[in-house]
Design a protein around this motif. Structure first.
Motif, PDB file in Angstrom:
ATOM      1  N   ILE A   5       0.833  -1.200   0.000  1.00  0.00           N
ATOM      2  CA  ILE A   5       0.000   0.000   0.000  1.00  0.00           C
ATOM      3  C   ILE A   5       0.871   1.255   0.000  1.00  0.00           C
ATOM      4  O   ILE A   5       0.599   2.217  -0.737  1.00  0.00           O
ATOM      5  N   LEU A   6       1.923   1.265   0.820  1.00  0.00           N
ATOM      6  CA  LEU A   6       2.842   2.410   0.822  1.00  0.00           C
ATOM      7  C   LEU A   6       3.521   2.585  -0.535  1.00  0.00           C
ATOM      8  O   LEU A   6       3.734   3.702  -1.000  1.00  0.00           O
ATOM      9  N   GLY A   7       3.868   1.474  -1.177  1.00  0.00           N
ATOM     10  CA  GLY A   7       4.486   1.541  -2.500  1.00  0.00           C
ATOM     11  C   GLY A   7       3.560   2.144  -3.540  1.00  0.00           C
ATOM     12  O   GLY A   7       3.981   2.969  -4.359  1.00  0.00           O
ATOM     13  N   VAL A   8       2.290   1.770  -3.492  1.00  0.00           N
ATOM     14  CA  VAL A   8       1.317   2.324  -4.435  1.00  0.00           C
ATOM     15  C   VAL A   8       1.139   3.821  -4.188  1.00  0.00           C
ATOM     16  O   VAL A   8       1.095   4.619  -5.134  1.00  0.00           O
ATOM     17  N   ILE A   9       1.069   4.220  -2.916  1.00  0.00           N
ATOM     18  CA  ILE A   9       0.937   5.642  -2.595  1.00  0.00           C
ATOM     19  C   ILE A   9       2.162   6.418  -3.073  1.00  0.00           C
ATOM     20  O   ILE A   9       2.041   7.511  -3.641  1.00  0.00           O
ATOM     21  N   MET A  10       3.350   5.846  -2.888  1.00  0.00           N
ATOM     22  CA  MET A  10       4.574   6.512  -3.348  1.00  0.00           C
ATOM     23  C   MET A  10       4.597   6.658  -4.862  1.00  0.00           C
ATOM     24  O   MET A  10       5.024   7.691  -5.387  1.00  0.00           O
ATOM     25  N   ILE A  11       4.147   5.631  -5.574  1.00  0.00           N
ATOM     26  CA  ILE A  11       4.122   5.702  -7.037  1.00  0.00           C
ATOM     27  C   ILE A  11       3.138   6.768  -7.506  1.00  0.00           C
ATOM     28  O   ILE A  11       3.446   7.556  -8.408  1.00  0.00           O
ATOM     29  N   VAL A  12       1.966   6.815  -6.886  1.00  0.00           N
ATOM     30  CA  VAL A  12       0.962   7.811  -7.289  1.00  0.00           C
ATOM     31  C   VAL A  12       1.485   9.231  -7.040  1.00  0.00           C
ATOM     32  O   VAL A  12       1.379  10.106  -7.906  1.00  0.00           O
ATOM     33  N   LEU A  13       2.065   9.466  -5.872  1.00  0.00           N
ATOM     34  CA  LEU A  13       2.604  10.793  -5.589  1.00  0.00           C
ATOM     35  C   LEU A  13       3.799  11.115  -6.485  1.00  0.00           C
ATOM     36  O   LEU A  13       3.977  12.255  -6.908  1.00  0.00           O
ATOM     37  N   GLY A  14       4.628  10.110  -6.795  1.00  0.00           N
ATOM     38  CA  GLY A  14       5.759  10.324  -7.692  1.00  0.00           C
ATOM     39  C   GLY A  14       5.316  10.673  -9.096  1.00  0.00           C
ATOM     40  O   GLY A  14       5.890  11.559  -9.739  1.00  0.00           O
ATOM     41  N   LEU A  15       4.289   9.985  -9.592  1.00  0.00           N
ATOM     42  CA  LEU A  15       3.762  10.301 -10.920  1.00  0.00           C
ATOM     43  C   LEU A  15       3.160  11.706 -10.955  1.00  0.00           C
ATOM     44  O   LEU A  15       3.347  12.450 -11.920  1.00  0.00           O
ATOM     45  N   TYR A  16       2.438  12.054  -9.897  1.00  0.00           N
ATOM     46  CA  TYR A  16       1.843  13.386  -9.846  1.00  0.00           C
ATOM     47  C   TYR A  16       2.924  14.462  -9.782  1.00  0.00           C
ATOM     48  O   TYR A  16       2.817  15.498 -10.422  1.00  0.00           O
TER      49      TYR A  16
END
Length: 68
Positions: A5-16
């Motif tokens: 879950i933390l990895g998905v959140i990091m990817i979403v924030l990184g893409l944004y």
């Protein structure tokens, strides 16, 4: 599971962060001056967030596979 879950959140924030490099919120989080417009450095921050998210997901998947 938490690592995934933390990895998905990091990817979403990184893409944004990668798509919108001049967002005031991310400038505030990275503590850059208001007049700093170095887009390349901010884009590299987004890329490192995406890579970190992928690493977290891999660690989470390995932990789930090794759990018995």
């Amino acid at each position: 599971m938490v690592m995934i879950i933390l990895g998905v959140i990091m990817i979403v924030l990184g893409l944004y962060d990668y798509k919108n490099p001049n967002l005031k919120f991310f400038k505030f989080l990275s503590r850059t001056p208001k007049n700093d417009t170095n887009k390349q450095e901010i884009r590299s921050n987004g890329e490192s967030g995406i890579i970190g998210g992928i690493i977290f997901i891999v660690i989470g998947v390995i932990a789930l596979l090794l759990r018995d």
